[in-house]
Design an enzyme around this catalytic site. Structure first.
Site, mmCIF file in Angstrom:
data_model
loop_
_atom_site.group_PDB
_atom_site.id
_atom_site.type_symbol
_atom_site.label_atom_id
_atom_site.label_comp_id
_atom_site.label_asym_id
_atom_site.label_seq_id
_atom_site.Cartn_x
_atom_site.Cartn_y
_atom_site.Cartn_z
ATOM 1 N N GLU A 49 0.848 -1.008 0.021
ATOM 2 C CA GLU A 49 0.026 0.044 0.037
ATOM 3 C C GLU A 49 0.963 1.129 -0.034
ATOM 4 O O GLU A 49 1.526 1.657 1.056
ATOM 5 C CB GLU A 49 -0.846 -0.175 1.095
ATOM 6 C CG GLU A 49 -1.841 1.272 1.224
ATOM 7 C CD GLU A 49 -2.464 1.343 2.763
ATOM 8 O OE1 GLU A 49 -2.476 0.317 3.145
ATOM 9 O OE2 GLU A 49 -2.961 2.455 3.191
ATOM 10 N N ARG A 53 0.410 10.147 -0.131
ATOM 11 C CA ARG A 53 0.586 11.365 0.839
ATOM 12 C C ARG A 53 1.989 12.450 0.665
ATOM 13 O O ARG A 53 2.269 13.132 1.196
ATOM 14 C CB ARG A 53 0.943 10.963 2.296
ATOM 15 C CG ARG A 53 -0.379 10.060 2.762
ATOM 16 C CD ARG A 53 -0.084 9.771 4.204
ATOM 17 N NE ARG A 53 -0.924 8.670 4.507
ATOM 18 C CZ ARG A 53 -0.824 7.813 5.551
ATOM 19 N NH1 ARG A 53 -0.031 8.143 6.405
ATOM 20 N NH2 ARG A 53 -1.831 6.913 5.795
ATOM 21 N N THR A 77 -4.673 6.128 1.376
ATOM 22 C CA THR A 77 -4.939 7.416 1.740
ATOM 23 C C THR A 77 -5.696 7.956 0.512
ATOM 24 O O THR A 77 -5.555 9.258 -0.135
ATOM 25 C CB THR A 77 -3.609 8.243 1.846
ATOM 26 O OG1 THR A 77 -2.721 7.427 2.652
ATOM 27 C CG2 THR A 77 -3.738 9.531 2.675
ATOM 28 N N LYS A 137 -11.236 -1.773 6.303
ATOM 29 C CA LYS A 137 -10.085 -1.183 7.162
ATOM 30 C C LYS A 137 -10.394 -0.756 8.174
ATOM 31 O O LYS A 137 -11.422 0.379 8.412
ATOM 32 C CB LYS A 137 -9.137 -0.232 6.215
ATOM 33 C CG LYS A 137 -8.232 0.464 7.120
ATOM 34 C CD LYS A 137 -7.467 1.345 6.169
ATOM 35 C CE LYS A 137 -6.445 2.385 7.045
ATOM 36 N NZ LYS A 137 -5.226 3.021 6.250
HETATM 37 C C1 3PG Z 1 -2.216 4.726 8.029
HETATM 38 O O1 3PG Z 1 -1.799 5.390 7.409
HETATM 39 O O2 3PG Z 1 -3.053 3.553 7.647
HETATM 40 C C2 3PG Z 1 -1.996 4.390 9.483
HETATM 41 O O3 3PG Z 1 -1.460 5.561 9.943
HETATM 42 C C3 3PG Z 1 -0.442 3.421 9.779
HETATM 43 O O4 3PG Z 1 -0.562 3.583 11.065
HETATM 44 P P1 3PG Z 1 0.957 3.273 11.990
HETATM 45 O O5 3PG Z 1 1.896 4.124 11.201
HETATM 46 O O6 3PG Z 1 0.446 3.595 13.228
HETATM 47 O O7 3PG Z 1 1.266 1.812 11.412
#
Ligand code: 3PG
Length: 217
Positions: A49, A53, A77, A137
């Site tokens: 994934e 961003r 995202t 999710k």
């Molecule tokens: C995401 O972006 O899906 C989550 O922020 C990932 O979270 P983490 O950095 O706590 O694993």
């Protein structure tokens, strides 16, 4: 977890069942995309994934889709139909969103891309289900109730499966994966920013390998 061999008609369920963990990747440098994908693949993790961003995210997806065909690149995202369309153009084969809106759901259906819509409440689960999504999710998982929340949802939403993401670590992943309504977890811990900056791909391969010891029971 058994690797799925036929990925030609990829489904959300296949995305979730391929490995116990979907790495959440933030790439700032296109030059890192291919070595990172190869490092994760070497560790046995192929559903990747790449989050939208950074300005480089789409170019990174393109590079992975072109140069690492054994990997399955997805877009994270995704917050609008336009994001989903751009991701599809860049070669994304699945989509993950931090929340759910009907336009994002519709766009992914139109594009033929499996979507893991982000939810954090019963209302959001119902909205996603209404549009035909049953693999979701849970974000931000640990901040929004973690294991207790997933256990509570198992009653009214027994036909829904989750990928908890947000605050998940190698340490707390086993208790999440032990839940019947959890198919996999997501997390950024496999792709530490400092390892990428240093080009320490061996460390990332090892982190990926470590996650494969996590088993969906
Ligand atoms: C995401 O972006 O899906 C989550 O922020 C990932 O979270 P983490 O950095 O706590 O694993």
């Amino acid at each position: 977890m058994n690797k799925i061999t036929d990925l030609s008609q990829l489904t959300s369920r296949q995305v979730m069942q391929d490995a116990p963990v979907i790495p959440v990747i933030v790439l700032h440098d296109v030059a890192h995309a291919v070595p990172l994908a190869r490092a994760l693949l070497a560790g046995g993790v192929r559903m990747l994934e790449v989050t939208l961003r950074t300005p480089q995210a789409l170019a990174c997806m393109e590079a992975i889709a072109r140069d690492v065909p054994e990997a399955v690149v997805g877009a994270g995202t995704v917050r609008s139909a336009q994001d989903a369309q751009a991701a599809a153009m860049a070669g994304a084969r699945f989509v993950v969103s931090p929340g759910y809106t009907h336009p994002v759901g519709r766009a992914c259906k139109d594009l033929g891309l499996p979507l893991l819509p982000g939810v954090a409440s019963g209302t959001e689960i119902m909205m996603a289900q209404e549009d035909g999504f049953a693999e979701l999710k849970f974000f931000p998982a640990m901040q929004a109730g973690g294991t207790a929340m997933l256990k509570a949802w198992a009653g009214p939403f027994g036909d829904v499966s989750f990928c908890p993401t947000g605050g998940v670590t190698l340490q707390n992943a086993p208790e999440l994966l032990a839940l019947p309504n959890v198919l996999c977890v997501g997390g950024s811990w496999l792709v530490p920013a400092d390892a990428m900056a240093q080009g320490d791909w061996a460390r990332i391969t090892q982190l990926a390998r470590d996650t494969l010891a996590l088993k969906k029971r």
